[in-house]
Design a protein around this motif. Sequence first.
Motif, PDB file in Angstrom:
ATOM      1  N   ALA A   1       0.818  -1.211   0.000  1.00  0.00           N
ATOM      2  CA  ALA A   1       0.000   0.000   0.000  1.00  0.00           C
ATOM      3  C   ALA A   1       0.858   1.270   0.000  1.00  0.00           C
ATOM      4  O   ALA A   1       0.383   2.336  -0.409  1.00  0.00           O
ATOM      5  CB  ALA A   1      -0.936   0.011   1.205  1.00  0.00           C
ATOM      6  N   ALA A   2       2.086   1.160   0.455  1.00  0.00           N
ATOM      7  CA  ALA A   2       3.003   2.300   0.358  1.00  0.00           C
ATOM      8  C   ALA A   2       3.406   2.460  -1.108  1.00  0.00           C
ATOM      9  O   ALA A   2       4.008   1.558  -1.699  1.00  0.00           O
ATOM     10  CB  ALA A   2       4.222   2.067   1.252  1.00  0.00           C
ATOM     11  N   GLU A   3       3.070   3.568  -1.702  1.00  0.00           N
ATOM     12  CA  GLU A   3       3.255   3.757  -3.148  1.00  0.00           C
ATOM     13  C   GLU A   3       4.691   3.514  -3.581  1.00  0.00           C
ATOM     14  O   GLU A   3       4.950   2.908  -4.633  1.00  0.00           O
ATOM     15  CB  GLU A   3       2.812   5.166  -3.538  1.00  0.00           C
ATOM     16  N   GLU A   4       5.642   3.954  -2.778  1.00  0.00           N
ATOM     17  CA  GLU A   4       7.055   3.781  -3.135  1.00  0.00           C
ATOM     18  C   GLU A   4       7.411   2.292  -3.212  1.00  0.00           C
ATOM     19  O   GLU A   4       8.125   1.850  -4.120  1.00  0.00           O
ATOM     20  CB  GLU A   4       7.941   4.475  -2.100  1.00  0.00           C
ATOM     21  N   ASN A   5       6.896   1.491  -2.262  1.00  0.00           N
ATOM     22  CA  ASN A   5       7.139   0.045  -2.277  1.00  0.00           C
ATOM     23  C   ASN A   5       6.498  -0.599  -3.501  1.00  0.00           C
ATOM     24  O   ASN A   5       7.094  -1.457  -4.165  1.00  0.00           O
ATOM     25  CB  ASN A   5       6.578  -0.613  -1.011  1.00  0.00           C
ATOM     26  N   PHE A   6       5.268  -0.187  -3.794  1.00  0.00           N
ATOM     27  CA  PHE A   6       4.527  -0.783  -4.906  1.00  0.00           C
ATOM     28  C   PHE A   6       5.254  -0.540  -6.233  1.00  0.00           C
ATOM     29  O   PHE A   6       5.403  -1.458  -7.053  1.00  0.00           O
ATOM     30  CB  PHE A   6       3.109  -0.205  -4.955  1.00  0.00           C
ATOM     31  N   LYS A   7       5.722   0.687  -6.453  1.00  0.00           N
ATOM     32  CA  LYS A   7       6.371   1.015  -7.722  1.00  0.00           C
ATOM     33  C   LYS A   7       7.633   0.180  -7.957  1.00  0.00           C
ATOM     34  O   LYS A   7       7.952  -0.169  -9.099  1.00  0.00           O
ATOM     35  CB  LYS A   7       6.719   2.504  -7.757  1.00  0.00           C
TER      36      LYS A   7
ATOM     37  N   GLN B   1       0.313 -14.090 -12.242  1.00  0.00           N
ATOM     38  CA  GLN B   1      -0.077 -15.287 -12.981  1.00  0.00           C
ATOM     39  C   GLN B   1      -0.836 -16.284 -12.098  1.00  0.00           C
ATOM     40  O   GLN B   1      -1.794 -16.910 -12.537  1.00  0.00           O
ATOM     41  CB  GLN B   1       1.177 -15.946 -13.559  1.00  0.00           C
ATOM     42  N   LYS B   2      -0.397 -16.411 -10.840  1.00  0.00           N
ATOM     43  CA  LYS B   2      -1.033 -17.376  -9.937  1.00  0.00           C
ATOM     44  C   LYS B   2      -2.313 -16.828  -9.304  1.00  0.00           C
ATOM     45  O   LYS B   2      -3.292 -17.553  -9.118  1.00  0.00           O
ATOM     46  CB  LYS B   2      -0.050 -17.764  -8.824  1.00  0.00           C
ATOM     47  N   PHE B   3      -2.304 -15.546  -8.964  1.00  0.00           N
ATOM     48  CA  PHE B   3      -3.431 -14.948  -8.242  1.00  0.00           C
ATOM     49  C   PHE B   3      -3.795 -13.610  -8.880  1.00  0.00           C
ATOM     50  O   PHE B   3      -3.496 -12.540  -8.327  1.00  0.00           O
ATOM     51  CB  PHE B   3      -3.070 -14.742  -6.758  1.00  0.00           C
ATOM     52  N   PRO B   4      -4.397 -13.656 -10.061  1.00  0.00           N
ATOM     53  CA  PRO B   4      -4.686 -12.391 -10.777  1.00  0.00           C
ATOM     54  C   PRO B   4      -5.586 -11.448  -9.986  1.00  0.00           C
ATOM     55  O   PRO B   4      -5.448 -10.230 -10.093  1.00  0.00           O
ATOM     56  CB  PRO B   4      -5.364 -12.867 -12.066  1.00  0.00           C
ATOM     57  N   SER B   5      -6.484 -11.980  -9.175  1.00  0.00           N
ATOM     58  CA  SER B   5      -7.404 -11.102  -8.447  1.00  0.00           C
ATOM     59  C   SER B   5      -6.682 -10.255  -7.414  1.00  0.00           C
ATOM     60  O   SER B   5      -7.126  -9.144  -7.081  1.00  0.00           O
ATOM     61  CB  SER B   5      -8.497 -11.927  -7.760  1.00  0.00           C
ATOM     62  N   ILE B   6      -5.572 -10.744  -6.889  1.00  0.00           N
ATOM     63  CA  ILE B   6      -4.863  -9.987  -5.852  1.00  0.00           C
ATOM     64  C   ILE B   6      -4.206  -8.751  -6.448  1.00  0.00           C
ATOM     65  O   ILE B   6      -4.024  -7.743  -5.760  1.00  0.00           O
ATOM     66  CB  ILE B   6      -3.806 -10.878  -5.147  1.00  0.00           C
ATOM     67  N   ILE B   7      -3.870  -8.787  -7.731  1.00  0.00           N
ATOM     68  CA  ILE B   7      -3.265  -7.625  -8.374  1.00  0.00           C
ATOM     69  C   ILE B   7      -4.261  -6.467  -8.400  1.00  0.00           C
ATOM     70  O   ILE B   7      -3.919  -5.321  -8.122  1.00  0.00           O
ATOM     71  CB  ILE B   7      -2.795  -7.967  -9.804  1.00  0.00           C
ATOM     72  N   THR B   8      -5.504  -6.792  -8.729  1.00  0.00           N
ATOM     73  CA  THR B   8      -6.556  -5.770  -8.707  1.00  0.00           C
ATOM     74  C   THR B   8      -6.727  -5.180  -7.320  1.00  0.00           C
ATOM     75  O   THR B   8      -6.853  -3.968  -7.143  1.00  0.00           O
ATOM     76  CB  THR B   8      -7.895  -6.380  -9.184  1.00  0.00           C
ATOM     77  N   GLU B   9      -6.717  -6.068  -6.324  1.00  0.00           N
ATOM     78  CA  GLU B   9      -6.854  -5.617  -4.936  1.00  0.00           C
ATOM     79  C   GLU B   9      -5.701  -4.696  -4.544  1.00  0.00           C
ATOM     80  O   GLU B   9      -5.900  -3.663  -3.870  1.00  0.00           O
ATOM     81  CB  GLU B   9      -6.923  -6.817  -4.005  1.00  0.00           C
ATOM     82  N   LEU B  10      -4.503  -5.037  -4.969  1.00  0.00           N
ATOM     83  CA  LEU B  10      -3.335  -4.227  -4.628  1.00  0.00           C
ATOM     84  C   LEU B  10      -3.400  -2.860  -5.298  1.00  0.00           C
ATOM     85  O   LEU B  10      -3.109  -1.831  -4.687  1.00  0.00           O
ATOM     86  CB  LEU B  10      -2.047  -4.945  -5.039  1.00  0.00           C
ATOM     87  N   ARG B  11      -3.803  -2.842  -6.568  1.00  0.00           N
ATOM     88  CA  ARG B  11      -3.874  -1.576  -7.290  1.00  0.00           C
ATOM     89  C   ARG B  11      -4.938  -0.661  -6.669  1.00  0.00           C
ATOM     90  O   ARG B  11      -4.767   0.568  -6.593  1.00  0.00           O
ATOM     91  CB  ARG B  11      -4.174  -1.816  -8.772  1.00  0.00           C
ATOM     92  N   GLU B  12      -6.033  -1.254  -6.235  1.00  0.00           N
ATOM     93  CA  GLU B  12      -7.072  -0.455  -5.575  1.00  0.00           C
ATOM     94  C   GLU B  12      -6.559   0.089  -4.251  1.00  0.00           C
ATOM     95  O   GLU B  12      -6.858   1.219  -3.862  1.00  0.00           O
ATOM     96  CB  GLU B  12      -8.327  -1.299  -5.358  1.00  0.00           C
ATOM     97  N   LYS B  13      -5.792  -0.721  -3.560  1.00  0.00           N
ATOM     98  CA  LYS B  13      -5.263  -0.350  -2.251  1.00  0.00           C
ATOM     99  C   LYS B  13      -4.312   0.839  -2.364  1.00  0.00           C
ATOM    100  O   LYS B  13      -4.340   1.770  -1.561  1.00  0.00           O
ATOM    101  CB  LYS B  13      -4.525  -1.522  -1.624  1.00  0.00           C
TER     102      LYS B  13
END
Length: 339
Positions: A305-311, A324-336
């Motif tokens: 959730a820390a933008e610097e970490n995510f980038k 590839q394994k958990f595509p739904s979690i990517i959406t959750e992370l981007r929303e977060k």
Amino acid sequence: MMADSAFVRFKVNYDQAKRLAVGKAVRSDSISVGGRMWRVSCYPRGYSRKVEGWLSLYLDLMDRASSVKAIFEAFLVDGDGQPSTDVAQWRTDVRVFEGDGSSKRHGRSRFVTHDYLEKYFVAGGHITFVCGILIVDAHPSPMSPVPPPDIGTHLAMLLESSDGWDVAFSVQGETFCAHRAILAARSPVFREELELLGSKAQVTVSSSSASPIALHEIAPATFGTMLQFIYTDALPGDDDLGDAPSVTLQCLLAAADRYALYRLKLFCAHRLWNYVTVDTAADTLACALMYECPELKNKCIDFFAAEENFKKAVLTEGFMHLGQKFPSIITELREKVGA
């Protein structure tokens, strides 16, 4: 001010001890000094693979509820019975020994090399240490407390010995022996699988015809560490997790999940969090999702959730595999993160 001291001779059958695996110790009898119980541990092939080729020597405080300042010194005796005056000796300054913490032992991981040891100090197949313990404590020691439970220590000794082994496992060519009753008591999965195998899993150490149970999809190092935990309820220290501790813990967590060792699983999850960085966060999150570790999962998501970490994390190979394994979690992370 209180001071107490003792010198003891610690003789080791080196011809036998040098065949032990790295990380396996030969231990002295208990030593009473300053109202505490101590023990010297000798690792003939080194305390860990980082010091393989060296003999390691440590002094352990066995009273877990105790804290004391002490000086430890040790030296080898040569074939003529004379003490070493050069490299095969060592003395600490004043050290604090904490019986219930990470400072319960002090010593030297590189005490002497095997070559030097075998050239000058092996006599009749044995090596002999003279060890000194000097207590330097600001307060007289109180009456010795009731010793804490040490069943893990005794079970570890049982695992290292061949007493009562009645089941064997083959893991990628390495054989591990154990006790059916202990495995069954600790793991419902082992209990069920051993019951299904029945007498086919029954072996004796002296039986040359016994066939070990073949295990797949687990590395020998992982199985060995899991076996140690089953007997001792303890994980190895950070220094013994190899060059990639995060990967080691992920493999161990997978094994804990496979054999329903839930306490080990929690230990691994907690330790994994200590190694989370932008490079490991995606792999750790994938592990948490795969093996249903909700607390670790939530902590990893908060880390992203820390933008610097995510980038930075999205550029790693682990993040690509996570998607590839958990595509739904990517959406959750981007929303977060709001990306």
